[in-house]
Design a protein around this motif. Sequence first.
Motif, PDB file in Angstrom:
ATOM      1  N   PRO A 163     -12.461   8.333 -10.613  1.00  0.00           N
ATOM      2  CA  PRO A 163     -12.300   6.954 -11.076  1.00  0.00           C
ATOM      3  C   PRO A 163     -12.488   5.952  -9.939  1.00  0.00           C
ATOM      4  CG  PRO A 163     -10.164   7.921 -10.701  1.00  0.00           C
ATOM      5  CD  PRO A 163     -11.167   8.990 -10.364  1.00  0.00           C
ATOM      6  N   ASN A 164     -13.602   6.026  -9.280  1.00  0.00           N
ATOM      7  CA  ASN A 164     -13.813   5.255  -8.057  1.00  0.00           C
ATOM      8  C   ASN A 164     -15.290   5.334  -7.713  1.00  0.00           C
ATOM      9  OD1 ASN A 164     -13.322   3.810  -5.717  1.00  0.00           O
ATOM     10  ND2 ASN A 164     -12.281   5.475  -4.643  1.00  0.00           N
ATOM     11  N   GLY A 165     -15.774   4.383  -6.958  1.00  0.00           N
ATOM     12  CA  GLY A 165     -17.139   4.407  -6.469  1.00  0.00           C
ATOM     13  C   GLY A 165     -17.163   4.250  -4.972  1.00  0.00           C
ATOM     14  N   PHE A 166     -18.348   3.988  -4.428  1.00  0.00           N
ATOM     15  CA  PHE A 166     -18.418   3.727  -2.991  1.00  0.00           C
ATOM     16  C   PHE A 166     -18.390   2.231  -2.724  1.00  0.00           C
ATOM     17  CE2 PHE A 166     -23.053   4.443  -4.038  1.00  0.00           C
ATOM     18  CZ  PHE A 166     -23.524   3.157  -3.771  1.00  0.00           C
ATOM     19  N   TYR A 167     -18.216   1.887  -1.467  1.00  0.00           N
ATOM     20  CA  TYR A 167     -18.102   0.491  -1.066  1.00  0.00           C
ATOM     21  C   TYR A 167     -18.900   0.265   0.209  1.00  0.00           C
ATOM     22  CZ  TYR A 167     -15.852  -4.069  -0.223  1.00  0.00           C
ATOM     23  OH  TYR A 167     -15.599  -5.404  -0.036  1.00  0.00           O
ATOM     24  N   ILE A 168     -19.626  -0.835   0.241  1.00  0.00           N
ATOM     25  CA  ILE A 168     -20.320  -1.274   1.454  1.00  0.00           C
ATOM     26  C   ILE A 168     -19.705  -2.609   1.849  1.00  0.00           C
ATOM     27  CG2 ILE A 168     -22.525  -1.974   2.470  1.00  0.00           C
ATOM     28  CD1 ILE A 168     -23.911  -0.118   0.451  1.00  0.00           C
ATOM     29  N   PRO A 169     -18.904  -2.636   2.918  1.00  0.00           N
ATOM     30  CA  PRO A 169     -18.206  -3.875   3.291  1.00  0.00           C
ATOM     31  C   PRO A 169     -19.168  -4.972   3.720  1.00  0.00           C
ATOM     32  CG  PRO A 169     -17.210  -1.950   4.346  1.00  0.00           C
ATOM     33  CD  PRO A 169     -18.519  -1.504   3.785  1.00  0.00           C
ATOM     34  N   ARG A 170     -18.665  -6.155   3.714  1.00  0.00           N
ATOM     35  CA  ARG A 170     -19.435  -7.350   4.093  1.00  0.00           C
ATOM     36  C   ARG A 170     -20.092  -7.180   5.469  1.00  0.00           C
ATOM     37  NH1 ARG A 170     -16.651 -13.363   4.639  1.00  0.00           N
ATOM     38  NH2 ARG A 170     -18.278 -14.348   5.920  1.00  0.00           N
ATOM     39  N   ASP A 196      -7.812  -2.170   8.456  1.00  0.00           N
ATOM     40  CA  ASP A 196      -7.323  -0.851   8.066  1.00  0.00           C
ATOM     41  C   ASP A 196      -5.977  -0.979   7.352  1.00  0.00           C
ATOM     42  OD1 ASP A 196      -9.545   0.242   9.241  1.00  0.00           O
ATOM     43  OD2 ASP A 196      -8.513   0.884  11.067  1.00  0.00           O
ATOM     44  N   GLY A 197      -5.638   0.049   6.591  1.00  0.00           N
ATOM     45  CA  GLY A 197      -4.397   0.010   5.830  1.00  0.00           C
ATOM     46  C   GLY A 197      -3.617   1.301   5.895  1.00  0.00           C
ATOM     47  N   LYS A 198      -2.544   1.356   5.139  1.00  0.00           N
ATOM     48  CA  LYS A 198      -1.716   2.552   4.994  1.00  0.00           C
ATOM     49  C   LYS A 198      -2.277   3.361   3.824  1.00  0.00           C
ATOM     50  CE  LYS A 198       1.277   1.112   8.106  1.00  0.00           C
ATOM     51  NZ  LYS A 198       1.434   1.790   9.416  1.00  0.00           N
ATOM     52  N   LEU A 199      -3.295   4.158   4.114  1.00  0.00           N
ATOM     53  CA  LEU A 199      -4.096   4.760   3.060  1.00  0.00           C
ATOM     54  C   LEU A 199      -3.799   6.239   2.829  1.00  0.00           C
ATOM     55  CD1 LEU A 199      -7.583   3.163   3.894  1.00  0.00           C
ATOM     56  CD2 LEU A 199      -5.772   2.298   2.382  1.00  0.00           C
ATOM     57  N   GLU A 200      -3.923   6.630   1.578  1.00  0.00           N
ATOM     58  CA  GLU A 200      -3.837   8.037   1.178  1.00  0.00           C
ATOM     59  C   GLU A 200      -5.189   8.711   1.444  1.00  0.00           C
ATOM     60  OE1 GLU A 200      -1.495   9.187  -1.936  1.00  0.00           O
ATOM     61  OE2 GLU A 200      -0.022   7.807  -1.094  1.00  0.00           O
ATOM     62  N   PRO A 201      -5.259  10.034   1.347  1.00  0.00           N
ATOM     63  CA  PRO A 201      -6.537  10.711   1.601  1.00  0.00           C
ATOM     64  C   PRO A 201      -7.658  10.146   0.730  1.00  0.00           C
ATOM     65  CG  PRO A 201      -4.773  12.320   1.468  1.00  0.00           C
ATOM     66  CD  PRO A 201      -4.172  11.004   1.073  1.00  0.00           C
ATOM     67  N   PRO A 202      -8.850   9.990   1.291  1.00  0.00           N
ATOM     68  CA  PRO A 202      -9.956   9.417   0.515  1.00  0.00           C
ATOM     69  C   PRO A 202     -10.477  10.377  -0.539  1.00  0.00           C
ATOM     70  CG  PRO A 202     -10.736  10.145   2.665  1.00  0.00           C
ATOM     71  CD  PRO A 202      -9.232  10.296   2.683  1.00  0.00           C
ATOM     72  N   GLU A 224       0.826  -1.210   0.000  1.00  0.00           N
ATOM     73  CA  GLU A 224       0.000   0.000   0.000  1.00  0.00           C
ATOM     74  C   GLU A 224       0.858   1.257   0.000  1.00  0.00           C
ATOM     75  OE1 GLU A 224      -3.938  -1.737   2.374  1.00  0.00           O
ATOM     76  OE2 GLU A 224      -2.262  -0.856   3.477  1.00  0.00           O
ATOM     77  N   ALA A 225       1.912   1.242   0.824  1.00  0.00           N
ATOM     78  CA  ALA A 225       2.770   2.422   0.902  1.00  0.00           C
ATOM     79  C   ALA A 225       3.464   2.693  -0.426  1.00  0.00           C
ATOM     80  CB  ALA A 225       3.809   2.233   2.011  1.00  0.00           C
ATOM     81  N   PHE A 226       3.784   1.639  -1.160  1.00  0.00           N
ATOM     82  CA  PHE A 226       4.503   1.808  -2.424  1.00  0.00           C
ATOM     83  C   PHE A 226       3.572   2.208  -3.566  1.00  0.00           C
ATOM     84  CE2 PHE A 226       6.277   0.237  -6.440  1.00  0.00           C
ATOM     85  CZ  PHE A 226       7.519   0.868  -6.426  1.00  0.00           C
ATOM     86  N   ILE A 227       2.422   1.533  -3.687  1.00  0.00           N
ATOM     87  CA  ILE A 227       1.583   1.773  -4.866  1.00  0.00           C
ATOM     88  C   ILE A 227       0.680   2.993  -4.696  1.00  0.00           C
ATOM     89  CG2 ILE A 227       1.594  -0.685  -5.386  1.00  0.00           C
ATOM     90  CD1 ILE A 227      -1.335  -0.848  -4.574  1.00  0.00           C
ATOM     91  N   GLY A 228       0.327   3.331  -3.452  1.00  0.00           N
ATOM     92  CA  GLY A 228      -0.600   4.413  -3.192  1.00  0.00           C
ATOM     93  C   GLY A 228      -2.036   3.942  -3.267  1.00  0.00           C
ATOM     94  N   VAL A 229      -2.689   3.774  -2.125  1.00  0.00           N
ATOM     95  CA  VAL A 229      -4.093   3.359  -2.060  1.00  0.00           C
ATOM     96  C   VAL A 229      -4.867   4.413  -1.294  1.00  0.00           C
ATOM     97  CG1 VAL A 229      -5.741   1.614  -1.264  1.00  0.00           C
ATOM     98  CG2 VAL A 229      -3.503   0.907  -2.151  1.00  0.00           C
ATOM     99  N   SER A 230      -5.816   5.037  -1.937  1.00  0.00           N
ATOM    100  CA  SER A 230      -6.628   6.055  -1.275  1.00  0.00           C
ATOM    101  C   SER A 230      -7.848   5.400  -0.642  1.00  0.00           C
ATOM    102  CB  SER A 230      -7.082   7.119  -2.279  1.00  0.00           C
ATOM    103  OG  SER A 230      -7.947   6.554  -3.247  1.00  0.00           O
ATOM    104  N   GLY A 231      -8.321   5.971   0.445  1.00  0.00           N
ATOM    105  CA  GLY A 231      -9.499   5.417   1.090  1.00  0.00           C
ATOM    106  C   GLY A 231      -9.593   5.818   2.543  1.00  0.00           C
ATOM    107  N   GLU A 232     -10.531   5.200   3.224  1.00  0.00           N
ATOM    108  CA  GLU A 232     -10.876   5.566   4.592  1.00  0.00           C
ATOM    109  C   GLU A 232     -10.760   4.344   5.498  1.00  0.00           C
ATOM    110  OE1 GLU A 232     -14.772   7.531   6.872  1.00  0.00           O
ATOM    111  OE2 GLU A 232     -15.036   6.463   4.969  1.00  0.00           O
ATOM    112  N   ASN A 233      -9.998   4.456   6.585  1.00  0.00           N
ATOM    113  CA  ASN A 233      -9.926   3.387   7.567  1.00  0.00           C
ATOM    114  C   ASN A 233     -11.168   3.398   8.433  1.00  0.00           C
ATOM    115  OD1 ASN A 233      -7.444   2.121   6.929  1.00  0.00           O
ATOM    116  ND2 ASN A 233      -6.312   3.791   7.897  1.00  0.00           N
ATOM    117  N   LEU A 234     -11.710   2.192   8.719  1.00  0.00           N
ATOM    118  CA  LEU A 234     -13.021   2.085   9.362  1.00  0.00           C
ATOM    119  C   LEU A 234     -13.002   1.336  10.687  1.00  0.00           C
ATOM    120  CD1 LEU A 234     -14.915   1.056   6.103  1.00  0.00           C
ATOM    121  CD2 LEU A 234     -14.953   3.316   7.170  1.00  0.00           C
TER     122      LEU A 234
END
Length: 574
Positions: free
Chosen positions: A366-373, A182-188, A165-175
């Motif tokens: 280039p993204n949508g929303f997500y509803i986790p399991r 949770d991950g090493k996330l960039e701003p959502p 995650e730190a290398f490729i860059g993953v945007s999102g929100e830790n929950l």
Amino acid sequence: MNNKPIKEHPEKYDAIVIGTGISGGWAAKELCEQGLKTLVLERGRMVKHIEDYPTMYMDPWDFKHREKQHPDETNNQHNQRKLWRGALTKPATKHWFVDDVKHPYNEEKDYLWIRGYHVGGRSIMWGKQSYRLSDLDFEANKKDGHGVDWPIRYDDLAPWYDKVEAFIGVSGENLGLPQLPDGKLEPPMELNCVEEDLKSSIASNFDDRLLTIGRAAHITGDKARAGRSKCQYRNRCIRGCPFGGYFSSNSSTLPAAERTGNMHLRPNSIAYEIVYDDNLKKATGVKVMDAETKETFFFKADIVFCCASTIASTSILMQSKSERFPNGLGNDSGELGHNLMDHHYAVGASAQVDGFEDKYYKGKRPNGFYIPRFRNLGDEKTDQKDFLRGYGYQGGASRTNWKHAVSELSYGEDLKKDILKPGPWTVGLGGFGECLPYHENKIVLDYDKLDSWGLPTVTFDAEVKENEIKMRIDMRDQAVAMLKSAGYKNVNGHMGKAIPGACIHEMGTARMGRDPKTSVLNKNNQVHTVPNVYVTDGSCMTSSACQNPSLTYMAITARAANHAAKTFKNSKNS
């Protein structure tokens, strides 16, 4: 197969990586950065970052038919065009997808095999959704008795998820959800006004679920990354991104491997057999056919990483026969080719939303929303009687329907005014459900039907079964319930045919496991009986979970490559 003599290449490499996609790029990066001289093989053509993205800047009016495709122009892509109403084979993107006439396959039951043969593979065209698996997923097989137990748990993979995650860059929100670590996330990225409204409604009406922005492999923060910049919100990712805003092998891992000076990249190189030496009791290299000349070569190496994608990697292992392994390399268990999985989708609901006519959004996110399991999380409240495992939703809201601007319906000043008014808001939820690992869902090789290079073709024999069908009913019903509870209009549930392969998340067929009698790979992704061969793409998956799997492939590959490098260095020093 042609009868030309096989030329033995004089150089011996420390490692060979087969494939340049999501997994192959990571294997190349990690092995090269650890100092191993690495040959990277790609069966398709060379694609250089930026310079080989022919449609990256084109607008609709730059195409002959405004991005419309004449059916005759995709006759050679009859399988590739079946998905998403032919969206993959439009003029802007058709060059990334294979010619089905040159690359045929066979179906006992309906199967969609979507492929791209070029440097970077499907890392150029992937959907970028990036979610971690949790111990709920890694423990599921053992707890409910389907498939075999994963030989790893979340803690084994967590530091590698961090690294990727730190290398490729993953945007999102830790929950803070146990089922979605949770991950090493960039701003959502931002939800739009209707998505925020649905998020609020779900929070008010359901105490077991929530809505968040998707976790996507797009740079949104300020951390510097070599040769890459922030996402520009063009939503033309599938064409190849000149900014490197989203992760691909071409913009990220392969350049990192190249910077070490340890990588030799060889495109147009079809790996068709991993050679096993019965006396040395290990693999000694890879047989390769030049895709253009059909000349054959043998490349030697101490380590082989099979990262050609699920079906291709397993096909290579199946073709790699010897006196010790008459049924395919490492296939003592008989499980090679079995336990084929995908996610099932084409189920959910949509609605029209009133009350936000004065609102719009900027850019093309280039993204949508997500509803986790939220089903079968291991407690009585979420347990379901009708089906095992679970599902999540991806979706989005937008303003659509510009048919009021059709010239026959108005003209003059009124037409001009109407053209500037966007249509009504609509919102949709699409479910992504887990498939159980069934031994009878499988691939086999057909040596009577050969491809253009004289190699056996793949036959698919897989289907969704009762558990998934029952899950799909709940996926549709809960999507309808969430949209209705928000007070939206014209709520329509839908449930199409679930065709394996349509999610483009094929996995399994060379699974990891604890017991060599029931699996192909060990906890480090080594073939149980040929430990200098590693398999780290989707074929290694022991179960499918319901999350998009590519982030897990990358973490597994990084972990295995570092294990291989450490083992290699120890052997040289002993």
